[in-house]
Design a protein around this motif. Structure first.
Motif, PDB file in Angstrom:
ATOM      1  N   ILE A  39       0.486  -1.163   0.119  1.00  0.00           N
ATOM      2  CA  ILE A  39       0.077  -0.097  -0.131  1.00  0.00           C
ATOM      3  C   ILE A  39       1.096   1.548   0.040  1.00  0.00           C
ATOM      4  N   GLY A  40       2.175   0.695   0.376  1.00  0.00           N
ATOM      5  CA  GLY A  40       2.862   2.087   0.425  1.00  0.00           C
ATOM      6  C   GLY A  40       3.787   2.942  -0.663  1.00  0.00           C
ATOM      7  N   PHE A  87      -4.182  10.094   1.507  1.00  0.00           N
ATOM      8  CA  PHE A  87      -4.998   8.791   1.680  1.00  0.00           C
ATOM      9  C   PHE A  87      -5.143   8.892   3.126  1.00  0.00           C
ATOM     10  N   VAL A  88      -6.199   8.497   3.940  1.00  0.00           N
ATOM     11  CA  VAL A  88      -7.035   8.401   4.820  1.00  0.00           C
ATOM     12  C   VAL A  88      -7.494   6.855   5.923  1.00  0.00           C
ATOM     13  N   ARG A 111      -3.134   4.439  11.074  1.00  0.00           N
ATOM     14  CA  ARG A 111      -2.110   3.381  10.362  1.00  0.00           C
ATOM     15  C   ARG A 111      -2.189   2.764   9.270  1.00  0.00           C
ATOM     16  N   ILE A 112      -1.387   2.814   8.586  1.00  0.00           N
ATOM     17  CA  ILE A 112      -1.422   2.018   7.698  1.00  0.00           C
ATOM     18  C   ILE A 112      -1.326   0.646   6.624  1.00  0.00           C
ATOM     19  N   PRO A 113      -2.331  -0.179   6.779  1.00  0.00           N
ATOM     20  CA  PRO A 113      -2.466  -2.149   6.795  1.00  0.00           C
ATOM     21  C   PRO A 113      -1.585  -2.391   6.004  1.00  0.00           C
ATOM     22  N   ASN A 114      -1.191  -3.265   5.940  1.00  0.00           N
ATOM     23  CA  ASN A 114      -1.043  -4.629   5.299  1.00  0.00           C
ATOM     24  C   ASN A 114      -1.604  -4.823   4.069  1.00  0.00           C
ATOM     25  N   LEU A 115      -0.759  -4.777   2.811  1.00  0.00           N
ATOM     26  CA  LEU A 115      -1.503  -5.005   2.333  1.00  0.00           C
ATOM     27  C   LEU A 115      -0.447  -6.086   1.645  1.00  0.00           C
ATOM     28  N   GLU A 116      -1.315  -7.542   1.335  1.00  0.00           N
ATOM     29  CA  GLU A 116      -0.900  -8.738   0.550  1.00  0.00           C
ATOM     30  C   GLU A 116      -0.477  -9.058  -0.517  1.00  0.00           C
ATOM     31  N   PRO A 117       0.114  -9.118  -0.917  1.00  0.00           N
ATOM     32  CA  PRO A 117       0.176  -9.593  -2.294  1.00  0.00           C
ATOM     33  C   PRO A 117      -0.664 -10.719  -2.919  1.00  0.00           C
ATOM     34  N   VAL A 176      -8.303   9.808  -0.210  1.00  0.00           N
ATOM     35  CA  VAL A 176      -8.896   8.292  -0.138  1.00  0.00           C
ATOM     36  C   VAL A 176      -8.832   7.181   0.573  1.00  0.00           C
ATOM     37  N   ALA A 177      -9.533   6.331   0.965  1.00  0.00           N
ATOM     38  CA  ALA A 177      -9.607   5.088   1.375  1.00  0.00           C
ATOM     39  C   ALA A 177      -9.754   4.172   1.155  1.00  0.00           C
ATOM     40  N   MET A 178      -8.676   2.920   1.148  1.00  0.00           N
ATOM     41  CA  MET A 178      -9.121   1.807   0.774  1.00  0.00           C
ATOM     42  C   MET A 178      -9.802   1.351   2.105  1.00  0.00           C
TER      43      MET A 178
END
Length: 224
Positions: free
Chosen positions: A11-12, A24-25, A30-36, A61-63
């Motif tokens: 996500i970074g 990004f919001v 906290r920036i969450p993990n985004l698994e491949p 924007v939010a993920m």
């Protein structure tokens, strides 16, 4: 069409792409993990970026993760009873098709990807013949964005609201014309930010890019 794609970037990398365009919001900052993920298929949940305030995407924007295969707000029956294949929305009719016109006006999103898959006919004259699985990526970019729409429905067999999305498709560009008669709309970060603006260019963005934008190679994992 596009019914298989993947994302292998953290996500970074997405945050970096949108630096200077929109923030990004994140919940609790906290920036969450985004698994491949090598492949998302219809009905899978997948990461989607959507404005915190649809009327003002510049606010950020939010993920979130939504179900791929849009079920429109007006469907009140069971999820399984929504038979229309709303994984893709044709660019030519996205503003008028019943399932998509309200999301087009109010609920746009972008879907990050690093590649997508399409199955190429070995013999175009034989539609039932052998096909080769092709892996398609953007030349010079490790991540790109599909133009998308999302919606919220309340199916009778679902515990609470169901949020789902679809990908916009268009006529194929030079890089895809020999592979399939449709392709997903591919956006860079700047055009993706423009797509989210409800008073922006809208449908003007929903077209294929120039020759050399995409690279297609046979995928090693045949038959998936």
């Amino acid at each position: 069409m596009c019914n298989a794609y993947g994302l292998n970037q953290p996500i970074g990398r997405l945050v970096e792409d949108f630096q200077g365009l929109m923030p990004f919001v994140f919940d609790e900052g906290r920036i969450p993990n985004l698994e491949p993920r090598e492949m998302f298929r219809p009905t899978n949940r997948a990461p989607v970026l959507r404005p915190v305030d649809p009327a003002d995407p510049s606010a950020g924007v939010a993920m979130t993760e939504l179900r791929w295969w849009l079920v429109p707000f007006f469907h009140k029956g069971a999820v399984k009873d929504w038979k229309a294949m709303c994984t893709n929305a044709r660019a030519e009719t996205i503003a008028t098709t019943a399932a998509f016109r309200e999301p087009f006006k109010r609920r746009r999103c972008i879907v990050p990807a690093s590649h997508f898959f399409e199955w190429k006919k070995v013999d175009p004259a034989n539609p039932k013949g052998e096909k080769i699985k092709m892996r398609i990526s953007a030349v010079g970019r490790d991540v790109f964005y599909f133009a998308g729409l999302w919606d919220r429905s309340n199916p009778s067999d679902h515990d609470g609201p169901l949020e789902s999305f679809t990908l916009a498709t268009c006529a194929p560009g030079p890089d895809m014309a020999e592979i399939h008669n449709r392709q997903p709309v591919i956006l860079d970060a700047e055009r993706a930010a423009a797509w989210l603006k409800l008073d922006g260019p809208g449908q003007e963005l929903l077209k294929a890019g120039p020759a050399g934008e995409l690279m297609a190679v046979p995928d090693a994992a045949l038959g998936q």
